[in-house]
Write a protein that holds these residues in place. Structure first.
Motif, PDB file in Angstrom:
ATOM      1  N   GLU A   1       0.844  -1.197   0.000  1.00 10.54           N
ATOM      2  CA  GLU A   1       0.000   0.000   0.000  1.00 10.54           C
ATOM      3  C   GLU A   1       0.871   1.235   0.000  1.00 10.54           C
ATOM      4  O   GLU A   1       1.898   1.300   0.679  1.00 10.54           O
ATOM      5  N   ASP A   2       0.462   2.218  -0.785  1.00  9.76           N
ATOM      6  CA  ASP A   2       1.161   3.500  -0.829  1.00  9.76           C
ATOM      7  C   ASP A   2       0.153   4.580  -1.194  1.00  9.76           C
ATOM      8  O   ASP A   2      -0.579   4.441  -2.184  1.00  9.76           O
ATOM      9  N   SER A   3       0.082   5.612  -0.359  1.00  8.99           N
ATOM     10  CA  SER A   3      -0.803   6.762  -0.627  1.00  8.99           C
ATOM     11  C   SER A   3      -2.260   6.329  -0.802  1.00  8.99           C
ATOM     12  O   SER A   3      -2.970   6.795  -1.705  1.00  8.99           O
ATOM     13  N   ASP A   4      -2.693   5.439   0.083  1.00  9.18           N
ATOM     14  CA  ASP A   4      -4.063   4.938   0.087  1.00  9.18           C
ATOM     15  C   ASP A   4      -4.439   4.186  -1.193  1.00  9.18           C
ATOM     16  O   ASP A   4      -5.603   4.154  -1.592  1.00  9.18           O
ATOM     17  N   MET A   5      -3.448   3.598  -1.818  1.00  7.97           N
ATOM     18  CA  MET A   5      -3.704   2.723  -2.972  1.00  7.97           C
ATOM     19  C   MET A   5      -3.012   1.400  -2.731  1.00  7.97           C
ATOM     20  O   MET A   5      -1.891   1.357  -2.209  1.00  7.97           O
ATOM     21  N   ALA A   6      -3.671   0.304  -3.134  1.00  6.10           N
ATOM     22  CA  ALA A   6      -3.077  -1.030  -3.051  1.00  6.10           C
ATOM     23  C   ALA A   6      -2.583  -1.421  -4.444  1.00  6.10           C
ATOM     24  O   ALA A   6      -3.270  -1.199  -5.450  1.00  6.10           O
ATOM     25  N   LEU A   7      -1.365  -1.983  -4.475  1.00  9.54           N
ATOM     26  CA  LEU A   7      -0.750  -2.341  -5.750  1.00  9.54           C
ATOM     27  C   LEU A   7      -0.038  -3.680  -5.664  1.00  9.54           C
ATOM     28  O   LEU A   7       0.294  -4.146  -4.571  1.00  9.54           O
ATOM     29  N   PHE A   8       0.181  -4.279  -6.834  1.00 10.39           N
ATOM     30  CA  PHE A   8       0.998  -5.478  -6.957  1.00 10.39           C
ATOM     31  C   PHE A   8       2.316  -5.124  -7.630  1.00 10.39           C
ATOM     32  O   PHE A   8       2.328  -4.424  -8.652  1.00 10.39           O
ATOM     33  N   LYS A   9       3.415  -5.630  -7.095  1.00  5.20           N
ATOM     34  CA  LYS A   9       4.708  -5.564  -7.769  1.00  5.20           C
ATOM     35  C   LYS A   9       4.792  -6.711  -8.771  1.00  5.20           C
ATOM     36  O   LYS A   9       4.335  -7.821  -8.500  1.00  5.20           O
ATOM     37  N   THR A  10       5.403  -6.439  -9.931  1.00  8.48           N
ATOM     38  CA  THR A  10       5.480  -7.465 -10.975  1.00  8.48           C
ATOM     39  C   THR A  10       6.910  -7.651 -11.462  1.00  8.48           C
ATOM     40  O   THR A  10       7.784  -6.810 -11.247  1.00  8.48           O
TER      41      THR A  10
ATOM     42  N   LYS B   1      10.059   1.746 -16.704  1.00  5.19           N
ATOM     43  CA  LYS B   1      11.055   0.819 -16.152  1.00  5.19           C
ATOM     44  C   LYS B   1      10.351  -0.392 -15.537  1.00  5.19           C
ATOM     45  O   LYS B   1       9.182  -0.320 -15.154  1.00  5.19           O
ATOM     46  N   GLY B   2      11.099  -1.476 -15.418  1.00  7.62           N
ATOM     47  CA  GLY B   2      10.523  -2.702 -14.884  1.00  7.62           C
ATOM     48  C   GLY B   2       9.892  -2.515 -13.516  1.00  7.62           C
ATOM     49  O   GLY B   2       8.805  -3.048 -13.241  1.00  7.62           O
ATOM     50  N   GLU B   3      10.538  -1.745 -12.665  1.00  4.80           N
ATOM     51  CA  GLU B   3      10.005  -1.542 -11.309  1.00  4.80           C
ATOM     52  C   GLU B   3       8.828  -0.574 -11.281  1.00  4.80           C
ATOM     53  O   GLU B   3       8.229  -0.357 -10.230  1.00  4.80           O
ATOM     54  N   GLU B   4       8.498   0.006 -12.431  1.00  2.13           N
ATOM     55  CA  GLU B   4       7.328   0.886 -12.513  1.00  2.13           C
ATOM     56  C   GLU B   4       6.093   0.155 -13.025  1.00  2.13           C
ATOM     57  O   GLU B   4       5.016   0.747 -13.107  1.00  2.13           O
ATOM     58  N   LEU B   5       6.238  -1.109 -13.357  1.00  2.00           N
ATOM     59  CA  LEU B   5       5.099  -1.897 -13.835  1.00  2.00           C
ATOM     60  C   LEU B   5       4.313  -2.439 -12.643  1.00  2.00           C
ATOM     61  O   LEU B   5       4.172  -3.654 -12.445  1.00  2.00           O
ATOM     62  N   ASN B   6       3.801  -1.527 -11.840  1.00  2.00           N
ATOM     63  CA  ASN B   6       3.033  -1.871 -10.647  1.00  2.00           C
ATOM     64  C   ASN B   6       1.546  -1.789 -10.959  1.00  2.00           C
ATOM     65  O   ASN B   6       1.074  -0.819 -11.566  1.00  2.00           O
ATOM     66  N   ILE B   7       0.804  -2.811 -10.559  1.00  2.00           N
ATOM     67  CA  ILE B   7      -0.599  -2.935 -10.949  1.00  2.00           C
ATOM     68  C   ILE B   7      -1.508  -2.404  -9.844  1.00  2.00           C
ATOM     69  O   ILE B   7      -1.446  -2.858  -8.692  1.00  2.00           O
ATOM     70  N   LEU B   8      -2.357  -1.461 -10.215  1.00  2.00           N
ATOM     71  CA  LEU B   8      -3.304  -0.879  -9.265  1.00  2.00           C
ATOM     72  C   LEU B   8      -4.472  -1.837  -9.061  1.00  2.00           C
ATOM     73  O   LEU B   8      -5.131  -2.241 -10.026  1.00  2.00           O
ATOM     74  N   ILE B   9      -4.736  -2.201  -7.780  1.00  5.84           N
ATOM     75  CA  ILE B   9      -5.752  -3.225  -7.505  1.00  5.84           C
ATOM     76  C   ILE B   9      -6.810  -2.787  -6.493  1.00  5.84           C
ATOM     77  O   ILE B   9      -7.754  -3.535  -6.228  1.00  5.84           O
ATOM     78  N   GLY B  10      -6.695  -1.595  -5.916  1.00  4.59           N
ATOM     79  CA  GLY B  10      -7.704  -1.161  -4.955  1.00  4.59           C
ATOM     80  C   GLY B  10      -7.377   0.170  -4.327  1.00  4.59           C
ATOM     81  O   GLY B  10      -6.220   0.635  -4.359  1.00  4.59           O
TER      82      GLY B  10
END
Length: 466
Positions: A124-133, A199-208
């Motif tokens: 979680e970051d800034s009230d958003m949940a994400l997946f690292k890929t 960049k590869g580390e920026e391919l984070n998926i927003l999930i909630g």
């Protein structure tokens, strides 16, 4: 000579592949269109190697195939399948000839470029949940943000239970997305090279984005997501450690063009060759030689691993077949022949500078035959012999299969490999043959329907060889 005689001589002596629609009857164009309707359904049902394996097995069972049992004796006409860890599958029809005469093989891969979740992906970051890929295979990373994504895969829970996850394919399902900067704030990003635009580390998926409850506790959005996953699947955060979850485009396969002559979809590479190879095996009736369609995994990352064709599972399967008649596996392998069924780059008139037009494949000019692939100094290729190239060429010509040559761009411009070299390393004659693809390795690739059908015809004719 008059002009007519000169034109006739050119027709006889020049290599000049023609648009398939100009050389085959209308009935065959209709057959290609009909064949591709089922292919589109196949694409939508299987977006991961696990799903494709499951779908192929169900198709095979419907056609009377039975699961292979080591040590069992099979006779001419028997139809069997071998399931390798639910990620690769071999379809085999026993021929009338002795196994010592060799096997006719069509080998395609069923994995495609995608975004895999990291082992500990949820944050979680800034009230958003994400997946690292971690991206899988060769992709242009900038193509993956801002498109709808679906999540597919399996999660093995702490008690050993396996849970299947598929979210984002149904119209009522939520989708997921990798975000990108707006142009107004993208000045610094715009200074990056195209390869590093994302960049590869920026391919984070927003999930909630909704918290579990309105209080001052930390990571409540992450908690809410985990609670949803726990209620639906029984998943806790530690269960991601034993999961295989893949993010793929949520697009459906569809027709492209006013004339509906093409198909746009995710995963043409290499399911556009896998499906014709599967159908050729399912349609094989009392073949002379034993025929085999090998649908394999891990090609996009080098074919390593026990479900990739750089492993020994195909060789071991050969050993079982040979043992039925008292032969050593090598004796059968060395007399076998293979069509390495993989795609090639289609000539794109928007980007002609990377292609050698005289040695390129074009959409609608049939299935492409590639004597070699590789890169630069033919690195990483098997380079089929002139004799085997001639044999396949004659087979296709005599059967009325529309075909052309293919190559992966200009010398020194790039290149790529297929499973052919791993087959060749077993001492099998092999050549690459497959469908030309536009926008290869993108989230949405394009192929021509007639080329798909000609691939199917080519594999069928190969399996009918006497």
């Amino acid at each position: 000579m008059d002009k007519t005689e000169i034109d006739a001589l050119k027709e006889k002596l020049f290599y000049n592949p023609k648009h398939a629609s100009l050389v085959v009857p209308d009935a065959e164009i209709q057959a290609a269109d009909d064949f591709c309707e089922d292919y589109k359904t196949f694409l939508d049902k299987g977006k991961t190697e696990r799903e494709v394996t499951s779908e192929i097995i169900e198709m095979a069972k419907t056609e009377g195939f039975e699961e292979f049992i080591p040590g069992e004796r099979y006779t001419a006409g028997d139809k069997i399948y071998y399931n390798n860890r639910n990620k690769a599958v071999i379809l085999c029809v026993i021929g009338k000839r002795s196994i010592i005469d060799g096997v006719k093989i069509a080998a395609a891969h069923i994995d495609s470029p995608r975004l895999d979740l990291k082992q500990n992906p949820l944050y979680e970051d800034s009230d958003m949940a994400l997946f690292k890929t971690h991206y899988y295979g060769g992709i242009k990373k900038y193509q993956w943000p801002t498109i709808p994504l679906a999540l597919h895969g399996v999660v093995v829970l702490s008690d050993g239970t396996s849970v299947t996850v598929t979210v984002g394919e149904d119209d009522k399902d939520p989708k997921f997305v990798v975000t990108d900067l707006l142009p107004h704030l993208g000045a610094e990003q715009g200074k990056r090279t195209l390869n590093d635009g994302i960049k590869g580390e920026e391919l984070n998926i927003l999930i909630g984005s909704r918290p579990f409850k309105d209080d001052d506790a930390s990571e409540t959005v992450k908690l809410n997501i985990l609670n949803i996953l726990y209620e639906k699947y029984g998943i806790t955060e530690s269960d991601f450690l034993s999961a295989e979850l893949e993010a793929v485009p949520a697009f459906k396969a569809c027709d492209i063009g006013f004339d509906r002559s093409m198909i746009g979809a995710y995963g043409h590479d290499d399911r556009v060759c896998a499906y014709p190879a599967v159908m050729a095996a399912l349609d094989a009736q009392d073949p002379d030689y034993t025929v085999m369609s090998v649908l394999t995994d891990k090609e996009e990352i080098g074919s390593d691993g026990n479900t990739g064709l750089n492993s020994s599972y195909m060789k071991y399967f050969f050993n079982y077949l040979a043992a039925m008649e008292g032969y050593d596996g090598y004796e059968v392998i060395r007399k076998s022949e293979c069509l390495s069924a993989d795609v090639t780059a289609a000539f794109d008139p928007t980007y002609p500078e990377v292609m050698d037009k005289r040695n390129s494949a074009f959409i609608n000019k049939g299935v492409a035959v590639m004597k070699y692939t590789g890169a630069r100094g033919k690195s990483g290729t098997s380079d089929a012999s002139a004799e085997f190239m001639g044999k396949i060429r004659s087979l296709l010509d005599n059967a009325g299969v529309v075909w052309q040559l293919g190559a992966l761009g200009k010398v020194d411009a790039g290149g790529g490999g297929t499973v052919a070299k791993y087959v060749a390393n077993l001492d099998i004659d092999v050549i690459d043959i497959g469908v030309p693809v536009l926008s290869m390795h993108s989230p949405f690739e394009t192929v021509a329907k007639t080329d798909v059908y000609m691939a199917y015809k080519a594999f069928c004719e190969f399996f009918r060889m006497k």
